[in-house]
Enzyme design. Sequence first.
Site, mmCIF file in Angstrom:
data_model
loop_
_atom_site.group_PDB
_atom_site.id
_atom_site.type_symbol
_atom_site.label_atom_id
_atom_site.label_comp_id
_atom_site.label_asym_id
_atom_site.label_seq_id
_atom_site.Cartn_x
_atom_site.Cartn_y
_atom_site.Cartn_z
ATOM 1 C CB SER A 163 5.488 -6.477 7.631
ATOM 2 O OG SER A 163 4.867 -5.247 7.479
ATOM 3 N NE ARG A 167 -2.038 -1.596 3.552
ATOM 4 C CZ ARG A 167 -2.605 -2.140 4.614
ATOM 5 N NH1 ARG A 167 -3.895 -2.048 4.774
ATOM 6 N NH2 ARG A 167 -1.882 -2.761 5.516
ATOM 7 C CG ASP A 178 3.402 -5.717 10.120
ATOM 8 O OD1 ASP A 178 4.281 -6.028 10.951
ATOM 9 O OD2 ASP A 178 2.737 -6.563 9.494
#
Length: 508
Positions: free
Chosen positions: A177, A108, A230
């Site tokens: 992440s 994203r 994350d």
Amino acid sequence: MGKVAAGVAVGVAVAACAVAGVVVGRRVGSRRKWKRVVRVLEELEEACETPVGRLRQVVDAMAVEMHAGLASEGGSKLKMLLTFVDHLPTGSEIGTYYALDLGGTNFRVLRIQLGGRRSSILSQDVERQPIPQHLMTSTSEDLFDFIASTLKQFVEKEESGSEPSPVRTRELGFTFSFPVKQSSLRSGILIKWTKGFAIEDMVGKEVVELLEAALVRSGLDMRVALLVNDTVGTLALGRYHDADTVAAVIIGTGTNACYLERADAIIKCQGLLTTSGYMVVNMEWGNFWSSHLPRTSYDIDLDSESPNPNDQGFEKMISGMYLGDIVRRVILRISLESDIFGPVSSRLSIPFILQTPLLAAMHEDDSPELKEVAKILKETLEISEVSLKVRKLVVRICDVVTCRAARLAAAGIVGILKKIGRDGSGAGGTGGRNRSDVKMKRTVVAIEGGLYTSYTMFRKYLHEALNEILGDVAQHVILQVTEDGSGIGGALLAASYSSYSVDGVKLL
Ligand code: BGC
């Protein structure tokens, strides 16, 4: 009765007996096969059992391993990684920031505008893109060029029509992440890949340098303000909305947790300088291991056939990447040992063909005929025409695997609470006082990830286990869904650590 007639009568009787024999034989055979199926199911149930006593052992083991991982480098399978995040967003952040969130099946890019008051995210634009499969195993340059060009297009779209600021460079929070050994807020090397990524040339490399080089190649003027996991982004967003947030957990494709630790408890890093006396620690709990974990032969096979054997043992029992594949393995075994699924479907031998969202859909099928189960068996596994009894069996397998995962995740959460003295058993998990003597503080755990947010049964089992383990103390513990925390939190942290802020005053 003539001889012929007698012969016919005997013949009919023999034939009748033979038919009856075949029918009875088949029944006995099918009963025996069903018994074998039941035995496989019972073995699975038994091996996956997580009574509260066992969960408490997992809680204790988690707390012990946390101590060990903080005491020395390599002291535990829990890496307990430093993040250098020593303060979290307060709500006073102002300005426009970008974030890039890379870590699962999608990545994203986002841009947020902050208004300077808690909960005043003025605007937020997000673009999601699936990571093309080939890039997950390609080269770091291919991956980062793809990311940089997507980011550039996004920035151009977002800023079209507005004048670029003459005085400041755009700032980006980079949420990455995977396990990274950080040496500062903005630097760290990738320790290893998880979740199916395998870009060999990147292991051991400085992650931010790779991104910045790709940004330069793409001609985008943007500074990476910080690199975060994350879980850390999720903690930042959780804290932005609620000052009682002390930890964050992700249960999605992968699983992990982070929490706020006292700097002086991070013994492996003596003399750590922080502005707050605290630092966020990225536990990388996916790699947690304990002999108390209920392990089955399916887990052992899944692990040994994975690209990272002996790693991420906790993650392989809990997260979305793996649950569907455990169920596939159980169905394959039953299919090999009986004919209740018809001829053995070759699809059953394809790793990861049964993805966790499908497992959830089968588990939560509430139609009387279990139509969804039939559909998924047929369309995904090419198993058709199974009886309702067999469909029920499939639902039961999904239930067993999901229940174990959710309960273990709950035990992990309580392990953290125990370590920080919020489980009601006395400060720092050292015991001594009894639960009723301890004045419990409201404790918020930010939580994100599709398994928890979109899988009702998983969430239900996790909460049930939390209540069982914590008893009355559970009423002080709030699991707060923090949607898009990984990305938004990354942008919030970019704002908190912006190079344009001096002592908390933002220079615009
Ligand atoms: C990674 C963690 C990450 C988690 C959740 C794990 O596989 O090692 O760094 O936080 O997935 O995305």
